[in-house]
Design a protein around this motif. Structure first.
Motif, PDB file in Angstrom:
ATOM      1  N   GLU A 191      10.654  15.973  -6.952  1.00  0.00           N
ATOM      2  CA  GLU A 191      12.014  16.085  -6.431  1.00  0.00           C
ATOM      3  C   GLU A 191      13.077  15.501  -7.348  1.00  0.00           C
ATOM      4  O   GLU A 191      14.249  15.885  -7.252  1.00  0.00           O
ATOM      5  CB  GLU A 191      12.097  15.403  -5.052  1.00  0.00           C
ATOM      6  N   ALA A 192      12.696  14.564  -8.225  1.00  0.00           N
ATOM      7  CA  ALA A 192      13.725  13.875  -9.013  1.00  0.00           C
ATOM      8  C   ALA A 192      13.325  13.619 -10.452  1.00  0.00           C
ATOM      9  O   ALA A 192      14.032  12.900 -11.167  1.00  0.00           O
ATOM     10  CB  ALA A 192      14.092  12.548  -8.323  1.00  0.00           C
ATOM     11  N   THR A 232      21.611  12.140  -5.927  1.00  0.00           N
ATOM     12  CA  THR A 232      20.945  11.829  -4.657  1.00  0.00           C
ATOM     13  C   THR A 232      20.862  10.333  -4.403  1.00  0.00           C
ATOM     14  O   THR A 232      20.937   9.895  -3.258  1.00  0.00           O
ATOM     15  CB  THR A 232      19.524  12.411  -4.634  1.00  0.00           C
ATOM     16  N   ARG A 233      20.640   9.546  -5.445  1.00  0.00           N
ATOM     17  CA  ARG A 233      20.466   8.092  -5.353  1.00  0.00           C
ATOM     18  C   ARG A 233      19.326   7.720  -4.404  1.00  0.00           C
ATOM     19  O   ARG A 233      19.282   6.627  -3.845  1.00  0.00           O
ATOM     20  CB  ARG A 233      21.767   7.404  -4.885  1.00  0.00           C
ATOM     21  N   ALA A 236       8.334  11.853  -6.098  1.00  0.00           N
ATOM     22  CA  ALA A 236       9.480  11.557  -6.961  1.00  0.00           C
ATOM     23  C   ALA A 236       9.469  12.416  -8.215  1.00  0.00           C
ATOM     24  O   ALA A 236      10.526  12.819  -8.719  1.00  0.00           O
ATOM     25  CB  ALA A 236       9.479  10.077  -7.330  1.00  0.00           C
ATOM     26  N   TRP A 247      11.504   3.131  -6.883  1.00  0.00           N
ATOM     27  CA  TRP A 247      12.330   3.679  -7.965  1.00  0.00           C
ATOM     28  C   TRP A 247      13.487   4.456  -7.363  1.00  0.00           C
ATOM     29  O   TRP A 247      13.304   5.212  -6.396  1.00  0.00           O
ATOM     30  CB  TRP A 247      11.501   4.592  -8.850  1.00  0.00           C
ATOM     31  N   GLN A 248      14.691   4.272  -7.916  1.00  0.00           N
ATOM     32  CA  GLN A 248      15.863   4.996  -7.436  1.00  0.00           C
ATOM     33  C   GLN A 248      16.244   6.094  -8.410  1.00  0.00           C
ATOM     34  O   GLN A 248      16.398   5.857  -9.610  1.00  0.00           O
ATOM     35  CB  GLN A 248      17.055   4.068  -7.238  1.00  0.00           C
ATOM     36  N   ASP A 249      16.403   7.299  -7.875  1.00  0.00           N
ATOM     37  CA  ASP A 249      16.863   8.429  -8.671  1.00  0.00           C
ATOM     38  C   ASP A 249      18.283   8.148  -9.145  1.00  0.00           C
ATOM     39  O   ASP A 249      19.174   7.864  -8.344  1.00  0.00           O
ATOM     40  CB  ASP A 249      16.812   9.698  -7.812  1.00  0.00           C
ATOM     41  N   PHE A 258      10.792  11.848 -11.742  1.00  0.00           N
ATOM     42  CA  PHE A 258      10.374  10.472 -12.011  1.00  0.00           C
ATOM     43  C   PHE A 258       9.496  10.385 -13.250  1.00  0.00           C
ATOM     44  O   PHE A 258       8.477  11.065 -13.357  1.00  0.00           O
ATOM     45  CB  PHE A 258       9.624   9.918 -10.792  1.00  0.00           C
TER      46      PHE A 258
END
Length: 256
Positions: free
Chosen positions: A48-49, A16-17, A45, A10-12, A51
């Protein structure tokens, strides 16, 4: 081999990507059985992002099993009834009998409607050797001279692979270059740690080459190929490294 493994990345979507390996799909051959589990990468994830867990798999500590491929993955495989299927498979260097796991292993299962990608578990041979195939990433962002060089690539052409230590987005990246030193793109981010280990452990025993080039006109019957421009194969050796065994790749335990 009775079981094959794919990971879901999975991409943030924020600045940040960053890519995170968030899930693991194990596919048994006889009898056919599919199992999905979240990995500890999903936990990271989340922290930090942000998810979001998938609607199809709402519980992070649960093991999901089914006799058929889960819709999340099945919908990323071209329908066998589509008239352009053979053309699409040729674009990935696959034959007409390729099964869904083979297709996902090469295509990455990318869709323009979400931020997920699929990649196969790298397998280390008894002698420490490995091979993997991936589509070149980031080729749209190289300079004009490199774009011209991309257009001139040929199947079986040898390539250089180098470690980039100052990548502005990822810190460490794996660059792909032609033998006349045009930087044409990068290996996928989720392969960097394992490929870099091979380059560090056995620097004289890794190589890369072009498998197939999908020219712009070849992508017209199936638009996904517009991002799948250059298929690359890399071979190498791990003397000590065990691929994809870090914390991010470990399944979440049933107690979460």
């Amino acid at each position: 081999m009775n079981e094959r493994t794919l990971f879901l990345a999975w991409q943030d979507g924020a600045d940040t990507r960053l890519w995170f390996p968030v899930g693991r799909l194990d596919a048994a051959v006889e009898p056919v059985r599919y199992r999905f589990r979240y990995t500890l990468g999903a936990r990271r994830a989340q922290r930090e992002a942000g998810f979001p867990l998938l609607l199809e798999f709402p519980e992070i500590g649960r093991e999901y099993t089914a006799p058929d491929l889960f819709p999340l993955f099945r919908n990323r495989v071209i329908n066998p009834r589509r008239p352009e299927r053979d053309h699409y498979l040729r674009g990935m260097g696959l034959g007409p009998d390729a099964d869904p796991i083979e297709i996902l292993s090469t295509s990455g299962g990318r869709r323009v409607t979400d931020a997920y990608e699929v990649f196969p578990k790298l397998v280390k041979g008894r002698d420490g050797s490995f091979s993997c195939r991936f589509f070149l990433h980031g080729w749209r962002h190289v300079n004009a001279a490199a774009q011209d060089r991309l257009a001139a690539l040929e199947p079986d052409e040898p390539l250089y692979v180098t470690i980039e230590l100052t990548n502005p987005r990822d810190g460490v990246a794996v660059q792909i270059q032609t033998e006349d030193y045009h930087m044409i793109g990068w290996a996928p981010r989720y392969l960097v740690r394992d490929l870099a280990a091979a380059m560090a452990e056995a620097p004289s025993r890794y190589s890369a080459c072009v498998v197939r080039i999908n020219r712009p006109e070849a992508s017209l019957p199936y638009p996904v190929l517009s991002t799948q421009r250059v298929l690359i194969e890399m071979r190498g050796m791990w003397e000590r490294h065990e691929p994809m065994t870090g914390e991010d790749y470990k399944p979440v335990s049933p107690d979460g």
